[in-house]
Design a protein around this motif. Structure first.
Motif, PDB file in Angstrom:
ATOM      1  N   ARG A  97       0.831  -1.205   0.000  1.00 41.44           N
ATOM      2  CA  ARG A  97       0.000   0.000   0.000  1.00 41.44           C
ATOM      3  C   ARG A  97       0.865   1.255   0.000  1.00 41.44           C
ATOM      4  N   SER A  98       2.169   1.077  -0.197  1.00 37.63           N
ATOM      5  CA  SER A  98       3.066   2.227  -0.137  1.00 37.63           C
ATOM      6  C   SER A  98       3.024   3.014  -1.446  1.00 37.63           C
ATOM      7  N   ALA A  99       3.729   4.146  -1.432  1.00 35.60           N
ATOM      8  CA  ALA A  99       3.789   4.970  -2.647  1.00 35.60           C
ATOM      9  C   ALA A  99       4.765   4.383  -3.659  1.00 35.60           C
ATOM     10  N   THR A 100       5.620   3.451  -3.231  1.00 40.91           N
ATOM     11  CA  THR A 100       6.619   2.878  -4.137  1.00 40.91           C
ATOM     12  C   THR A 100       5.909   2.156  -5.276  1.00 40.91           C
ATOM     13  N   SER A 101       6.105   2.673  -6.484  1.00 35.39           N
ATOM     14  CA  SER A 101       5.288   2.181  -7.589  1.00 35.39           C
ATOM     15  C   SER A 101       5.891   2.595  -8.920  1.00 35.39           C
ATOM     16  N   ALA A 102       5.404   1.914  -9.961  1.00 35.90           N
ATOM     17  CA  ALA A 102       5.672   2.367 -11.327  1.00 35.90           C
ATOM     18  C   ALA A 102       4.312   2.609 -11.955  1.00 35.90           C
ATOM     19  N   ARG A 103       4.127   3.746 -12.560  1.00 41.01           N
ATOM     20  CA  ARG A 103       2.833   4.078 -13.146  1.00 41.01           C
ATOM     21  C   ARG A 103       3.019   4.782 -14.487  1.00 41.01           C
ATOM     22  N   LEU A 104       2.038   4.617 -15.339  1.00 42.67           N
ATOM     23  CA  LEU A 104       2.023   5.308 -16.628  1.00 42.67           C
ATOM     24  C   LEU A 104       1.195   6.566 -16.469  1.00 42.67           C
ATOM     25  N   LEU A 105       1.694   7.667 -16.957  1.00 42.28           N
ATOM     26  CA  LEU A 105       0.929   8.915 -16.947  1.00 42.28           C
ATOM     27  C   LEU A 105       0.640   9.329 -18.374  1.00 42.28           C
ATOM     28  N   TRP A 106      -0.586   9.741 -18.619  1.00 41.25           N
ATOM     29  CA  TRP A 106      -1.028  10.273 -19.907  1.00 41.25           C
ATOM     30  C   TRP A 106      -1.353  11.740 -19.677  1.00 41.25           C
ATOM     31  N   ILE A 107      -0.673  12.631 -20.368  1.00 45.45           N
ATOM     32  CA  ILE A 107      -0.898  14.062 -20.169  1.00 45.45           C
ATOM     33  C   ILE A 107      -1.266  14.667 -21.521  1.00 45.45           C
ATOM     34  N   ALA A 108      -2.425  15.312 -21.587  1.00 41.68           N
ATOM     35  CA  ALA A 108      -2.879  15.910 -22.847  1.00 41.68           C
ATOM     36  C   ALA A 108      -1.885  16.971 -23.314  1.00 41.68           C
ATOM     37  N   ALA A 109      -1.814  17.163 -24.646  1.00 42.91           N
ATOM     38  CA  ALA A 109      -0.891  18.156 -25.214  1.00 42.91           C
ATOM     39  C   ALA A 109      -1.067  19.497 -24.511  1.00 42.91           C
ATOM     40  N   GLY A 110       0.022  20.049 -24.012  1.00 45.29           N
ATOM     41  CA  GLY A 110      -0.001  21.360 -23.372  1.00 45.29           C
ATOM     42  C   GLY A 110      -0.476  21.359 -21.926  1.00 45.29           C
ATOM     43  N   SER A 111      -0.951  20.221 -21.412  1.00 46.15           N
ATOM     44  CA  SER A 111      -1.393  20.171 -20.011  1.00 46.15           C
ATOM     45  C   SER A 111      -0.197  19.927 -19.093  1.00 46.15           C
ATOM     46  N   ALA A 112      -0.394  20.250 -17.812  1.00 45.50           N
ATOM     47  CA  ALA A 112       0.726  20.151 -16.865  1.00 45.50           C
ATOM     48  C   ALA A 112       0.335  19.332 -15.646  1.00 45.50           C
ATOM     49  N   LEU A 113       1.312  18.640 -15.081  1.00 46.95           N
ATOM     50  CA  LEU A 113       1.139  18.056 -13.743  1.00 46.95           C
ATOM     51  C   LEU A 113       1.292  19.209 -12.756  1.00 46.95           C
ATOM     52  N   PRO A 114       0.541  19.213 -11.642  1.00 47.90           N
ATOM     53  CA  PRO A 114       0.740  20.281 -10.668  1.00 47.90           C
ATOM     54  C   PRO A 114       2.185  20.296 -10.154  1.00 47.90           C
ATOM     55  N   GLU A 115       2.672  21.492  -9.831  1.00 47.28           N
ATOM     56  CA  GLU A 115       4.042  21.602  -9.323  1.00 47.28           C
ATOM     57  C   GLU A 115       4.196  20.733  -8.072  1.00 47.28           C
ATOM     58  N   HIS A 116       5.314  20.025  -7.974  1.00 49.08           N
ATOM     59  CA  HIS A 116       5.523  19.153  -6.828  1.00 49.08           C
ATOM     60  C   HIS A 116       7.004  18.976  -6.509  1.00 49.08           C
ATOM     61  N   GLY A 117       7.265  18.575  -5.260  1.00 55.44           N
ATOM     62  CA  GLY A 117       8.594  18.146  -4.846  1.00 55.44           C
ATOM     63  C   GLY A 117       8.562  16.633  -4.677  1.00 55.44           C
ATOM     64  N   HIS A 118       9.677  16.059  -4.212  1.00 53.84           N
ATOM     65  CA  HIS A 118       9.799  14.600  -4.128  1.00 53.84           C
ATOM     66  C   HIS A 118      10.319  14.203  -2.763  1.00 53.84           C
ATOM     67  N   SER A 119       9.679  13.210  -2.149  1.00 50.71           N
ATOM     68  CA  SER A 119      10.172  12.728  -0.857  1.00 50.71           C
ATOM     69  C   SER A 119      11.218  11.638  -1.060  1.00 50.71           C
ATOM     70  N   GLY A 120      11.386  11.184  -2.272  1.00 51.38           N
ATOM     71  CA  GLY A 120      12.397  10.157  -2.583  1.00 51.38           C
ATOM     72  C   GLY A 120      12.870  10.354  -4.004  1.00 51.38           C
ATOM     73  N   MET A 121      13.164   9.255  -4.659  1.00 53.62           N
ATOM     74  CA  MET A 121      13.657   9.290  -6.036  1.00 53.62           C
ATOM     75  C   MET A 121      12.485   9.168  -7.014  1.00 53.62           C
ATOM     76  N   GLU A 122      12.579   9.863  -8.131  1.00 56.24           N
ATOM     77  CA  GLU A 122      11.587   9.728  -9.205  1.00 56.24           C
ATOM     78  C   GLU A 122      12.355   9.454 -10.501  1.00 56.24           C
ATOM     79  N   LEU A 123      12.089   8.319 -11.131  1.00 57.53           N
ATOM     80  CA  LEU A 123      12.712   7.983 -12.418  1.00 57.53           C
ATOM     81  C   LEU A 123      11.622   7.967 -13.466  1.00 57.53           C
ATOM     82  N   ALA A 124      11.872   8.608 -14.595  1.00 55.31           N
ATOM     83  CA  ALA A 124      10.839   8.678 -15.632  1.00 55.31           C
ATOM     84  C   ALA A 124      11.446   8.388 -16.991  1.00 55.31           C
ATOM     85  N   CYS A 125      10.654   7.761 -17.846  1.00 59.05           N
ATOM     86  CA  CYS A 125      11.050   7.558 -19.245  1.00 59.05           C
ATOM     87  C   CYS A 125       9.875   7.983 -20.111  1.00 59.05           C
ATOM     88  N   VAL A 126      10.117   8.932 -21.010  1.00 55.79           N
ATOM     89  CA  VAL A 126       9.057   9.388 -21.916  1.00 55.79           C
ATOM     90  C   VAL A 126       8.879   8.318 -22.998  1.00 55.79           C
TER      91      VAL A 126
END
Ligand code: ZN
Length: 188
Positions: A97-126
């Protein structure tokens, strides 16, 4: 590892470096003295590996989407879930039930994820389209790493929707009531 594996499918330079590191690892292993293995060693090791969700016996798995690189094919991807205006996600793997996860994000053209910081590591591949943040522009196949030092507001490029695979080992830190609502929709 899943994010790195996806990046390797698109990056010959990193693939080449990985081959060198693996070859070096092989040489080092060959120089180690042999160890006695117990009888249950192989089944115990296999049981510790992350098993992909079992495929239905009667129905063949659906064909993977064109944007999904080979390392994602062993996962049965569910439906995109709406988590905000112009943003959807699929949780691919999650540790309990932890936040440790791998997830796919779909973001519409020109849309943004809200500004955020990180409590750990974030690895991303477009995987499709592009993403722009305070560090620059990341195109399909590019790998991005963020840590506690970075606050950012990733925006999908204007040319198309952006699909990326993101692995985190701690909750993302959103600010304000809207950010906290988004955090609850992300189900951290
Ligand atoms: Zn981030």
């Amino acid at each position: 590892m899943l994010v790195v594996a996806c990046h390797l499918t698109a990056c010959p330079e990193c693939r080449h470096r990985t081959e060198i590191v693996e070859a070096l690892g092989g040489v080092l292993l060959e120089q180690l003295p042999a160890a006695q293995l117990t009888e249950n060693c192989l089944p115990e090791t296999l049981s510790r590996l992350d098993a992909p969700p079992p495929a239905s016996e009667h129905r063949p798995p659906p064909a993977p989407p064109a944007w999904a690189p080979e390392p994602l094919h062993r996962y049965r991807l569910g439906h995109w879930c709406w988590i905000g205006p112009g943003i959807r996600q699929i949780v691919v793997v999650r540790k309990g039930r932890s936040a440790t996860s791998a997830r796919l994000l779909w973001i519409a053209a020109g849309s943004a994820l809200p500004e955020h910081g990180h409590s750990g590591m974030e690895l991303a591949c477009v995987l499709h389209g592009s993403l722009v943040d305070e560090r620059g522009r990341f195109a399909a196949g590019d790998f991005a790493e963020a840590d506690r030092e970075l606050r950012h507001r990733p925006v999908a490029g204007p040319e198309s929707e952006c699909i990326c695979l993101v692995a985190i080992d701690g909750p993302l830190l959103f600010a304000g009531p809207a950010g906290r609502l988004f955090q609850s929709l992300l189900r951290f």
